[in-house]
Design a protein around this motif. Structure first.
Motif, PDB file in Angstrom:
ATOM      1  N   LYS A  25      32.321  50.197  37.138  1.00  0.00           N
ATOM      2  CA  LYS A  25      31.460  49.020  37.048  1.00  0.00           C
ATOM      3  C   LYS A  25      32.110  47.969  36.170  1.00  0.00           C
ATOM      4  O   LYS A  25      32.152  46.803  36.504  1.00  0.00           O
ATOM      5  N   ARG A  26      32.637  48.451  35.069  1.00  0.00           N
ATOM      6  CA  ARG A  26      33.272  47.552  34.112  1.00  0.00           C
ATOM      7  C   ARG A  26      34.420  46.769  34.793  1.00  0.00           C
ATOM      8  O   ARG A  26      34.473  45.547  34.750  1.00  0.00           O
ATOM      9  N   SER A  27      35.304  47.535  35.474  1.00  0.00           N
ATOM     10  CA  SER A  27      36.476  46.876  36.042  1.00  0.00           C
ATOM     11  C   SER A  27      36.064  45.930  37.176  1.00  0.00           C
ATOM     12  O   SER A  27      36.642  44.857  37.339  1.00  0.00           O
ATOM     13  N   GLU A  28      35.011  46.348  37.928  1.00  0.00           N
ATOM     14  CA  GLU A  28      34.532  45.481  39.000  1.00  0.00           C
ATOM     15  C   GLU A  28      34.034  44.156  38.423  1.00  0.00           C
ATOM     16  O   GLU A  28      34.336  43.078  38.930  1.00  0.00           O
ATOM     17  N   LEU A  29      33.309  44.290  37.310  1.00  0.00           N
ATOM     18  CA  LEU A  29      32.784  43.084  36.673  1.00  0.00           C
ATOM     19  C   LEU A  29      33.917  42.217  36.128  1.00  0.00           C
ATOM     20  O   LEU A  29      33.890  40.999  36.247  1.00  0.00           O
ATOM     21  N   ASP A  30      34.932  42.884  35.547  1.00  0.00           N
ATOM     22  CA  ASP A  30      36.066  42.124  35.030  1.00  0.00           C
ATOM     23  C   ASP A  30      36.746  41.351  36.140  1.00  0.00           C
ATOM     24  O   ASP A  30      37.081  40.176  36.002  1.00  0.00           O
ATOM     25  N   LYS A  31      36.941  42.055  37.269  1.00  0.00           N
ATOM     26  CA  LYS A  31      37.582  41.406  38.406  1.00  0.00           C
ATOM     27  C   LYS A  31      36.775  40.186  38.824  1.00  0.00           C
ATOM     28  O   LYS A  31      37.309  39.112  39.060  1.00  0.00           O
ATOM     29  N   PHE A  32      35.451  40.396  38.883  1.00  0.00           N
ATOM     30  CA  PHE A  32      34.598  39.282  39.287  1.00  0.00           C
ATOM     31  C   PHE A  32      34.698  38.143  38.282  1.00  0.00           C
ATOM     32  O   PHE A  32      34.767  36.976  38.660  1.00  0.00           O
ATOM     33  N   ASP A  33      34.764  38.532  36.991  1.00  0.00           N
ATOM     34  CA  ASP A  33      34.865  37.510  35.953  1.00  0.00           C
ATOM     35  C   ASP A  33      36.131  36.677  36.116  1.00  0.00           C
ATOM     36  O   ASP A  33      36.084  35.449  36.076  1.00  0.00           O
ATOM     37  N   THR A  34      37.260  37.366  36.356  1.00  0.00           N
ATOM     38  CA  THR A  34      38.506  36.612  36.494  1.00  0.00           C
ATOM     39  C   THR A  34      38.451  35.724  37.727  1.00  0.00           C
ATOM     40  O   THR A  34      38.922  34.587  37.692  1.00  0.00           O
ATOM     41  N   ARG A  35      37.847  36.249  38.789  1.00  0.00           N
ATOM     42  CA  ARG A  35      37.784  35.439  40.009  1.00  0.00           C
ATOM     43  C   ARG A  35      36.904  34.211  39.796  1.00  0.00           C
ATOM     44  O   ARG A  35      37.224  33.108  40.247  1.00  0.00           O
ATOM     45  N   LEU A  36      35.790  34.443  39.084  1.00  0.00           N
ATOM     46  CA  LEU A  36      34.875  33.338  38.814  1.00  0.00           C
ATOM     47  C   LEU A  36      35.579  32.281  37.978  1.00  0.00           C
ATOM     48  O   LEU A  36      35.495  31.085  38.236  1.00  0.00           O
ATOM     49  N   LYS A  37      36.336  32.776  36.967  1.00  0.00           N
ATOM     50  CA  LYS A  37      37.016  31.847  36.076  1.00  0.00           C
ATOM     51  C   LYS A  37      38.058  31.035  36.852  1.00  0.00           C
ATOM     52  O   LYS A  37      38.177  29.826  36.680  1.00  0.00           O
ATOM     53  N   GLN A  38      38.761  31.768  37.745  1.00  0.00           N
ATOM     54  CA  GLN A  38      39.756  31.076  38.571  1.00  0.00           C
ATOM     55  C   GLN A  38      39.113  29.962  39.379  1.00  0.00           C
ATOM     56  O   GLN A  38      39.611  28.842  39.412  1.00  0.00           O
ATOM     57  N   ALA A  39      37.982  30.317  40.015  1.00  0.00           N
ATOM     58  CA  ALA A  39      37.322  29.339  40.877  1.00  0.00           C
ATOM     59  C   ALA A  39      36.867  28.140  40.064  1.00  0.00           C
ATOM     60  O   ALA A  39      37.019  26.990  40.477  1.00  0.00           O
ATOM     61  N   GLN A  40      36.326  28.432  38.840  1.00  0.00           N
ATOM     62  CA  GLN A  40      35.862  27.332  38.004  1.00  0.00           C
ATOM     63  C   GLN A  40      37.025  26.454  37.567  1.00  0.00           C
ATOM     64  O   GLN A  40      36.945  25.230  37.599  1.00  0.00           O
TER      65      GLN A  40
END
Lengths: 152, 242
Positions: free
Chosen positions: A37-52
Motif C-alpha cells: 500500500k505504501r509503495s502504491e501510494l508513493d508511486k501515485f504521489d510521484t505521478r501526481l507531483k509530476q503531473a502538477q
C-alpha cells in the motif's frame, strides 16, 4: 500453535464485509500488505507531483522542433515541401516575366532553379529537424560545429 | 455520371446569391462548414456543460482535445504562444472535424478544395508574418539572411530563402488538399469495382476499401495535426527570431 485472536477475527470479517459492500476496485487495495500500500501510494504521489509540475512549470520550448518528424508525418511533409518550392519559384518567375519585365521565358527559367533549390532546402531542413524555417542562424552555426554530416 | 470518382467534389449551389457580380452562393461546401462548426460547438460546449471534477466520457474527450492542442502549443511555441492558443485550437478542431465529417457517406469534404485550404493557410501565413513584424520591426527581415555565409553567396541565398518562406502557405494548403482529395478519390475508385466484379470477385476491392477507410481516418487526424503543428512552428519562428 497459531490461534486467531478476537481482534484478528474482527479484522478479517470486517474486511470481507467491507469488500462486499464497496465496489470491487477496493478489493485489490484491501488484499495488499501495508508495504504494498505504501509503495502504491508513493508511486501515485510521484505521478501526481509530476503531473502538477508539468502543468504549472513555465515550460519553454521543448526540443520537439529539433527532432526530425518520423514515419508517415515526415513522408507527408516532404513531398509537399519539395513541390511547393518549385511551384512558388515558377509562379514568381512567370509573374515577373509577364507583368514586369516582358522577358519571357528567362526569369521563369532562373526562378525555376531558385525554387527547386528552395524546395530541396525545405526538405533538407525538415529532415535535419531544423523546422522548415528560413534563417535559423544559431542552429546553422551550432550544427555546423557539431554535425559532421553538414561538413561532408 | 455517377461512377466518376471525382463527382464527389462537385460544388452545387443550394441558395444562389450574387453580390455585385460575384457568385457568393451558399453551396454544399458552405453547408459542410456550417455543420462542422455546429458539431464542434456541440461537442465542446455540451461536453463541458457538466463541468464535473471527475469527467465522464464525453467531457474527457473534450478535455483531451483541449490539452492535446495546449501541449502542442506549449511544446512548440513556449509560453508566449498561449495568447495564440484560441486560433490554433479553432483551426485544429475545424480541420479535424471537417475531415471526419467528410468521411461520412454522402457528405462533402470541404478540405478537399484548395480554395478552402489555401485561404486557411494564407490566414496563418499573413497573421504569422504580421506578428513577426509587429514584435521585431525591421529586424524581422534579417530572417531571410542565413547566418555563417560569406557575403558573396548572399545574392543567391536570399532569394532562395524568400522563396522558401513564400512557399509555406502553398505547401501547407497543398498538403491538406492533396491528401484529402487523393484518399477520397481512391476510395471511390475501388468502390466502383465492387458491384461490377460480382459476388465472387467483389470482395477484393471491398477489402481494400475497408482498409482504406481506416487509413483515411488516420490521414484525417494526421493532416489536422500537421496543419496545427506547422502553424505552431511558423508562429515560433516569428516570435523567437534568432
Amino acid at each position: 500453535m497459531f490461534r486467531p485472536t478476537f481482534g484478528l477475527c474482527v479484522e478479517k470479517w470486517g474486511k470481507r464485509l467491507f469488500s462486499l459492500i464497496f465496489i470491487p476496485e477496493f478489493l485489490g487495495i484491501l488484499k495488499m500488505s501495508d508495504k504494498d500500500k505504501r509503495s502504491e501510494l508513493d508511486k501515485f504521489d510521484t505521478r501526481l507531483k509530476q503531473a502538477q509540475d508539468n502543468s504549472t512549470a513555465p515550460r519553454g520550448l521543448k526540443a520537439a522542433t529539433n527532432e526530425p518528424p518520423k514515419g508517415l508525418g515526415l513522408a507527408l511533409r516532404c513531398g509537399a515541401d519539395l513541390v511547393s518550392g518549385i511551384a512558388v519559384g515558377v509562379a514568381i518567375g512567370y509573374a515577373l516575366d509577364t507583368f514586369v519585365f516582358d522577358s519571357k521565358p528567362w526569369l521563369m527559367v532562373l526562378f525555376f532553379f531558385l525554387g527547386a533549390a528552395a524546395g530541396i532546402m525545405n526538405v533538407f531542413r525538415t529532415v535535419q529537424g531544423l523546422g522548415i524555417a528560413a534563417g535559423y542562424k544559431e542552429d546553422y552555426i551550432e550544427r555546423a560545429g557539431k554535425d559532421d554530416n553538414l561538413k561532408d | 455520371m455517377s461512377n466518376n470518382p471525382l463527382h464527389q467534389f462537385t460544388i452545387t449551389e443550394i441558395v444562389p446569391v450574387e453580390i455585385a457580380g460575384i457568385n457568393a452562393s451558399f453551396t454544399n461546401s458552405a453547408v459542410a462548414m456550417v455543420a462542422t462548426v455546429a458539431v464542434v460547438s456541440i461537442f465542446l460546449i455540451m461536453g463541458m456543460g457538466g463541468r464535473s471534477l471527475v469527467p465522464g466520457r464525453w467531457q474527457s474527450m473534450a478535455e483531451l482535445s483541449y490539452s492535446f492542442v495546449a501541449d502542442m502549443v506549449r511544446d512548440n511555441v513556449g509560453n508566449e504562444g498561449r495568447k495564440y492558443f484560441p486560433i490554433i485550437f479553432s483551426l485544429f478542431m475545424f480541420i479535424l472535424f471537417g475531415n471526419f465529417l467528410g468521411l461520412l457517406p454522402y457528405s462533402f469534404t470541404f478540405t478537399s478544395h484548395v480554395a478552402v485550404t489555401f485561404t486557411l493557410a494564407m490566414a496563418v501565413f499573413i497573421g504569422v508574418t504580421l506578428i513577426g513584424i509587429a514584435r521585431h520591426g525591421l529586424h524581422f527581415f534579417t530572417f531571410f539572411v542565413p547566418g555563417g555565409v560569406p557575403a558573396v553567396m548572399l545574392p543567391l541565398l536570399v532569394p532562395i530563402e524568400i522563396i522558401s518562406y513564400l512557399s509555406r502557405p502553398v505547401s501547407l494548403s497543398i498538403r491538406l488538399f492533396a491528401n484529402m482529395t487523393a484518399g477520397h478519390t481512391m476510395m471511390k475508385v475501388f468502390a466502383a469495382f465492387i458491384v461490377p466484379l460480382g459476388f465472387l470477385g467483389g470482395w477484393a476491392p471491398f477489402a481494400v476499401d475497408v482498409a482504406l477507410t481506416g487509413f483515411e481516418f488516420l490521414v484525417a487526424f494526421l493532416q489536422a495535426y500537421v496543419f496545427a503543428v506547422l502553424t505552431c512552428i511558423y508562429l515560433n519562428d516569428s516570435i523567437h527570431l534568432h
